[in-house]
Design an enzyme around this catalytic site. Structure first.
Site, PDB file in Angstrom:
ATOM      1  N   GLY A  72       0.822  -1.202   0.000  1.00  0.00           N
ATOM      2  CA  GLY A  72       0.000   0.000   0.000  1.00  0.00           C
ATOM      3  C   GLY A  72       0.861   1.258   0.000  1.00  0.00           C
ATOM      4  O   GLY A  72       0.541   2.249  -0.661  1.00  0.00           O
ATOM      5  N   ASN A 153      -7.153   4.837   9.465  1.00  0.00           N
ATOM      6  CA  ASN A 153      -6.679   3.603  10.081  1.00  0.00           C
ATOM      7  C   ASN A 153      -6.662   3.643  11.602  1.00  0.00           C
ATOM      8  O   ASN A 153      -6.624   2.606  12.242  1.00  0.00           O
ATOM      9  CB  ASN A 153      -5.272   3.268   9.557  1.00  0.00           C
ATOM     10  CG  ASN A 153      -4.351   4.458   9.565  1.00  0.00           C
ATOM     11  OD1 ASN A 153      -4.656   5.485   8.954  1.00  0.00           O
ATOM     12  ND2 ASN A 153      -3.241   4.358  10.248  1.00  0.00           N
ATOM     13  N   GLN A 181      -7.556   0.913   4.266  1.00  0.00           N
ATOM     14  CA  GLN A 181      -8.397   0.406   5.362  1.00  0.00           C
ATOM     15  C   GLN A 181      -9.824   0.128   4.906  1.00  0.00           C
ATOM     16  O   GLN A 181     -10.545  -0.630   5.546  1.00  0.00           O
ATOM     17  CB  GLN A 181      -8.431   1.405   6.525  1.00  0.00           C
ATOM     18  CG  GLN A 181      -7.151   1.483   7.315  1.00  0.00           C
ATOM     19  CD  GLN A 181      -6.847   0.240   8.139  1.00  0.00           C
ATOM     20  OE1 GLN A 181      -7.740  -0.482   8.570  1.00  0.00           O
ATOM     21  NE2 GLN A 181      -5.574  -0.019   8.356  1.00  0.00           N
ATOM     22  N   THR A 239       9.807  -8.042 -11.727  1.00  0.00           N
ATOM     23  CA  THR A 239       9.096  -9.309 -11.929  1.00  0.00           C
ATOM     24  C   THR A 239       7.947  -9.397 -10.941  1.00  0.00           C
ATOM     25  O   THR A 239       8.114  -9.138  -9.749  1.00  0.00           O
ATOM     26  CB  THR A 239      10.077 -10.490 -11.756  1.00  0.00           C
ATOM     27  OG1 THR A 239      11.107 -10.334 -12.733  1.00  0.00           O
ATOM     28  CG2 THR A 239       9.375 -11.824 -11.944  1.00  0.00           C
ATOM     29  N   CYS A 328       2.048   2.155  13.488  1.00  0.00           N
ATOM     30  CA  CYS A 328       3.196   2.902  12.991  1.00  0.00           C
ATOM     31  C   CYS A 328       3.635   3.944  14.002  1.00  0.00           C
ATOM     32  O   CYS A 328       4.807   4.278  14.097  1.00  0.00           O
ATOM     33  CB  CYS A 328       2.836   3.581  11.677  1.00  0.00           C
ATOM     34  SG  CYS A 328       1.942   2.474  10.601  1.00  0.00           S
TER      35      CYS A 328
HETATM   36  C1  LIG Z   1      -1.541  -0.147   6.289  1.00  0.00           C
HETATM   37  C2  LIG Z   1      -1.824   1.130   5.613  1.00  0.00           C
HETATM   38  C3  LIG Z   1      -0.986   1.622   4.589  1.00  0.00           C
HETATM   39  C4  LIG Z   1       0.287   0.927   4.199  1.00  0.00           C
HETATM   40  O1  LIG Z   1       0.084  -0.286   3.545  1.00  0.00           O
HETATM   41  P1  LIG Z   1       1.308  -1.327   3.500  1.00  0.00           P
HETATM   42  O2  LIG Z   1       0.861  -2.379   2.550  1.00  0.00           O
HETATM   43  O3  LIG Z   1       1.463  -1.838   4.895  1.00  0.00           O
HETATM   44  O4  LIG Z   1       2.502  -0.591   3.028  1.00  0.00           O
HETATM   45  C5  LIG Z   1      -1.343   2.783   3.954  1.00  0.00           C
HETATM   46  N1  LIG Z   1      -2.457   3.453   4.294  1.00  0.00           N
HETATM   47  C6  LIG Z   1      -3.283   3.025   5.262  1.00  0.00           C
HETATM   48  C7  LIG Z   1      -4.501   3.796   5.566  1.00  0.00           C
HETATM   49  C8  LIG Z   1      -2.992   1.850   5.961  1.00  0.00           C
HETATM   50  O5  LIG Z   1      -3.802   1.445   6.924  1.00  0.00           O
END
Ligand SMILES: *Cc1c(COP(=O)(O)O)cnc(C)c1O
Length: 387
Positions: A72, A153, A181, A239, A328
């Site tokens: 993400g 989140n 989320q 890849t 985080c």
């Molecule tokens: C978890 C999260 C991300 C990051 O996604 P990853 O795949 O862990 O890098 C970004 N935005 C929100 C709102 C998230 O909850």
């Protein structure tokens, strides 16, 4: 003691069905999807195409609008930095976002500020809502992009993204949403939302870690973020993580097909805990009080009598895995930027807890969580509040 995992906003376990769908792509169909001149590669290419179609269908997108990424965070970085750099060439160097975005967006914006871009960070109200009128007022002739998350989140606020996207369309500004989320928790239809780009991540909906996707509406063209081979129609080199991509697509299909049922189950657990917490002394529930406007799995509350970290330790002793604010932000002593943005004072923001349920949880887990909450409330009454 068994563990009660209620930190599904941080990550979720891979479901057995998803794991089974992924397994052949490690050992049997191990070909490179770009090596289509022999059967092993061709089978890999077919699986990749099928996964892309499955993913597109679940979001009401076209397969050609789905680009797989490593997570993400990468999807967010690509959307924000790729669009900023594309539009800078046309003299548009202003970006708009909200104060409560995930760090994947906020830190990407800060990196762009160092490159000379200007960023407006919109405030949110006490429940975490961005006001679409504020978006409209912030748009300038040199605005390149608006990026507002679909659901927060930490506090679960569901933002009015369709309204914001409509304003962007009217003003000729590109619109991205971080739906990491939201996907798998609430309906996400890219056409109904009207956004130009949308990020998602498999590990937030019972898929594997290390794979995400960016929806890019046809005709939108953020600068390539990962240079190299011609994968993903020449727009994202490397890849393909085929097993991960298959896992993402199957997890997404399952999450979307059973969404009503899943959301009801999650909301029942959330509401049991919210009801319980609401009856406790010296507690503030964070995020929308209207439960229809918060994620079905999210509880966030501040406990005036205890620090977030000590709350977590107390819950951990009872086998409950939750989060203080955000995975985080925890591990650092800075209070969550989200809780500060909704107006909590530092000392209250420090005493906060996020509980996020997942499909694998049961009502017993919810009862386990509020049982621990009751013990906490009793010891809080026995002690003077911390200053
Ligand atoms: C978890 C999260 C991300 C990051 O996604 P990853 O795949 O862990 O890098 C970004 N935005 C929100 C709102 C998230 O909850």
């Amino acid at each position: 003691m068994s563990v009660i995992y209620v930190d599904n906003a941080a990550t979720t376990p891979v479901s057995g069905e998803v794991l089974a769908a992924m397994t052949p792509y490690f050992t049997e169909v191990y070909g490179n999807p770009s090596s289509i001149f022999y059967s092993v590669g061709e089978a890999a290419r077919e699986a990749l195409d099928a996964a892309r179609e499955r993913t597109a269908k679940a979001l009401n997108a076209e397969p050609g609008e789905i680009f797989f990424t490593s997570c993400g965070t990468e999807a967010d970085n690509w959307a924000v930095k790729g669009t900023a750099r594309r539009m800078a060439a046309r003299g548009k160097k202003h970006l708009i976002t909200s104060a409560i975005e995930h760090h994947a967006i906020l830190h990407a914006m800060e990196a762009l500020e160092k490159e000379g871009f200007e960023v407006t960070y919109l405030p949110v109200d006490a429940e975490g809502f961005v006001n679409p009128a504020d978006v409209e007022a912030a748009i300038r002739p040199d605005t390149a992009l608006v990026s507002v998350m679909m659901a927060n989140n930490e506090i679960g606020t569901i933002e009015p993204v369709a309204e914001i996207a409509e304003i962007c369309r009217r003003k000729g500004v590109l619109c991205h949403t971080d739906a990491v989320q939201a996907v798998g928790a609430i309906p996400v239809d890219v056409k109904a939302l009207g956004v130009d780009m949308l990020s998602l991540s498999a590990h937030k909906f019972n898929g594997p870690k290390g794979v995400g996707a960016l929806y890019i509406r046809r005709g939108v063209n953020p600068v390539v973020f990962m240079d190299g081979g011609a994968q993903e129609r020449g727009r994202r080199a490397g890849t393909e993580n085929l097993a991960g991509i298959v896992g993402l697509s199957v997890a997404l299909e399952r999450a979307v097909n059973g969404l009503d049922e899943k959301a009801k189950k999650l909301a029942a657990m959330r509401d049991a805990v919210l009801d319980h917490i609401a009856a406790m002394p010296k507690v503030k529930i964070n995020g929308p009080l209207d439960r229809a406007k918060r994620l079905p799995n999210n509880v966030n509350a501040s406990f005036e009598a205890a620090e977030g970290e000590s709350l977590l330790l107390m819950l951990d002793m009872k086998g409950i895995c939750a989060s203080s604010g955000s995975a985080c932000a925890s591990g650092s002593l800075d209070p969550s930027h989200v809780l500060l943005a909704i107006g909590l004072p530092h000392e209250i923001a420090h005493c906060s807890l996020r509980i996020s349920f997942g499909v694998q949880n049961t009502m017993d887990d919810a009862r386990g969580v509020h049982g621990a909450g009751r013990d906490r409330a009793e010891s809080a009454r026995a002690q003077p509040a911390l200053e």
